[in-house]
Write a protein that holds these residues in place. Structure first.
Motif, mmCIF file in Angstrom:
data_model
loop_
_atom_site.group_PDB
_atom_site.id
_atom_site.type_symbol
_atom_site.label_atom_id
_atom_site.label_comp_id
_atom_site.label_asym_id
_atom_site.label_seq_id
_atom_site.Cartn_x
_atom_site.Cartn_y
_atom_site.Cartn_z
ATOM 1 N N GLY A 114 0.791 -1.220 0.000
ATOM 2 C CA GLY A 114 0.000 0.000 0.000
ATOM 3 C C GLY A 114 0.821 1.267 0.000
ATOM 4 N N GLU A 115 0.191 2.351 0.534
ATOM 5 C CA GLU A 115 0.818 3.674 0.525
ATOM 6 C C GLU A 115 0.406 4.455 1.759
ATOM 7 N N VAL A 116 1.357 5.201 2.308
ATOM 8 C CA VAL A 116 1.089 6.087 3.445
ATOM 9 C C VAL A 116 1.680 7.452 3.166
ATOM 10 N N LEU A 117 1.169 8.433 3.897
ATOM 11 C CA LEU A 117 1.825 9.734 3.995
ATOM 12 C C LEU A 117 2.528 9.723 5.336
ATOM 13 N N ASP A 118 3.842 9.799 5.317
ATOM 14 C CA ASP A 118 4.657 9.700 6.518
ATOM 15 C C ASP A 118 5.120 11.102 6.911
ATOM 16 N N VAL A 119 5.018 11.420 8.206
ATOM 17 C CA VAL A 119 5.289 12.782 8.683
ATOM 18 C C VAL A 119 6.288 12.745 9.838
ATOM 19 N N ALA A 120 7.262 13.655 9.773
ATOM 20 C CA ALA A 120 8.209 13.872 10.868
ATOM 21 C C ALA A 120 8.132 15.340 11.268
ATOM 22 N N VAL A 121 8.099 15.595 12.595
ATOM 23 C CA VAL A 121 8.005 16.954 13.132
ATOM 24 C C VAL A 121 9.183 17.194 14.062
ATOM 25 N N ASP A 122 9.899 18.279 13.848
ATOM 26 C CA ASP A 122 11.026 18.634 14.710
ATOM 27 C C ASP A 122 10.471 19.170 16.034
ATOM 28 N N ILE A 123 10.746 18.459 17.130
ATOM 29 C CA ILE A 123 10.238 18.871 18.446
ATOM 30 C C ILE A 123 11.377 19.177 19.418
ATOM 31 N N ARG A 124 12.482 19.649 18.877
ATOM 32 C CA ARG A 124 13.625 20.078 19.681
ATOM 33 C C ARG A 124 13.536 21.602 19.817
ATOM 34 N N ARG A 125 13.212 22.063 21.016
ATOM 35 C CA ARG A 125 13.028 23.503 21.233
ATOM 36 C C ARG A 125 14.252 24.324 20.809
ATOM 37 N N SER A 126 15.438 23.755 20.907
ATOM 38 C CA SER A 126 16.667 24.469 20.559
ATOM 39 C C SER A 126 16.928 24.497 19.051
ATOM 40 N N SER A 127 16.139 23.797 18.288
ATOM 41 C CA SER A 127 16.359 23.707 16.844
ATOM 42 C C SER A 127 15.809 24.929 16.110
ATOM 43 N N ALA A 128 16.522 25.364 15.093
ATOM 44 C CA ALA A 128 16.032 26.444 14.222
ATOM 45 C C ALA A 128 14.800 25.999 13.438
ATOM 46 N N HIS A 129 14.534 24.687 13.411
ATOM 47 C CA HIS A 129 13.401 24.127 12.663
ATOM 48 C C HIS A 129 12.283 23.639 13.590
ATOM 49 N N PHE A 130 12.340 24.060 14.859
ATOM 50 C CA PHE A 130 11.336 23.633 15.837
ATOM 51 C C PHE A 130 9.916 23.865 15.310
ATOM 52 N N GLY A 131 9.093 22.813 15.425
ATOM 53 C CA GLY A 131 7.693 22.904 15.016
ATOM 54 C C GLY A 131 7.463 22.733 13.531
ATOM 55 N N GLN A 132 8.531 22.590 12.755
ATOM 56 C CA GLN A 132 8.377 22.373 11.318
ATOM 57 C C GLN A 132 8.245 20.881 11.034
ATOM 58 N N TRP A 133 7.601 20.572 9.916
ATOM 59 C CA TRP A 133 7.354 19.172 9.577
ATOM 60 C C TRP A 133 7.661 18.918 8.112
ATOM 61 N N VAL A 134 7.841 17.651 7.818
ATOM 62 C CA VAL A 134 8.029 17.190 6.448
ATOM 63 C C VAL A 134 7.128 15.976 6.258
ATOM 64 N N ALA A 135 6.550 15.859 5.065
ATOM 65 C CA ALA A 135 5.691 14.725 4.724
ATOM 66 C C ALA A 135 6.208 14.078 3.443
#
Length: 181
Positions: A78-99
């Motif tokens: 099959g197929e999925v939409l896979d998502v990762a979210v940056d949850i490191r408060r110290s990261s410049a990418h905090f709260g950003q996600w990729v699918a």
């Protein structure tokens, strides 16, 4: 293999070399030496997980604060939409996600390092999802973010509300969650 960086540093799309003909196909789904040469990552996987879900099932967004897990994920049916979210408060990418769409047809894999919440939604009639982890599952350390947090505004590519477990229904808003420093 082909390694494609995403807009979140450390999260990688991995495309294995697939050899196919009229009989079917063959590929190495994991080779530690090849992965290290292509990415610089020397990983020690300790656990493999396998789930099967129906269309519209959303699992996530999960993470562990202790015994953190890096995950190498793929789909075999099959197929999925896979998502990762940056949850490191110290990261410049905090709260950003990729699918990324992962499927049995495209053979893509996604590397999700520690410090990221992870989830997926099933787009096909059914999907089988496999993943390797760098640490053992510790249910006491597990946390869950709400899939529909407006701060994250993830586009799950859904036409209707997903099917969720009780654990996922009780996920925390990003603003209230225990996160990485």
């Amino acid at each position: 293999m082909n390694v494609i960086p995403t807009q979140l540093p450390g999260v990688l799309v991995i495309e294995p070399n697939v050899f196919g003909d009229e009989r079917g196909f063959f590929y190495e789904s994991f080779n530690a030496r090849a992965l290290a040469q292509a990415t610089g990552l020397e990983l020690n996987f300790v656990q493999d997980n396998h789930s099967r879900s129906r269309q519209g099932v959303l699992r996530g967004l999960h993470y562990q604060l202790q015994d953190t897990q890096g995950k190498l994920v793929r789909v075999t049916v099959g197929e999925v939409l896979d998502v990762a979210v940056d949850i490191r408060r110290s990261s410049a990418h905090f709260g950003q996600w990729v699918a990324v769409r992962l499927s049995a047809q495209n053979h893509r894999q996604l590397w999700v390092p520690e410090g990221f919440a992870h989830g997926f939604v099933v787009l096909s009639e059914v999907a089988e999802f496999l993943y390797k982890t760098t640490d053992y599952y510790n249910p006491q350390a597990e946390r869950c973010l709400r899939w529909d947090d407006p701060t994250l505004a993830i586009d799950w590519q859904l036409d209707e509300a997903p099917q969720l477990s009780a654990k996922d229904q009780a996920g925390q808003w990003l603003r209230d969650a225990d996160l990485f420093p």
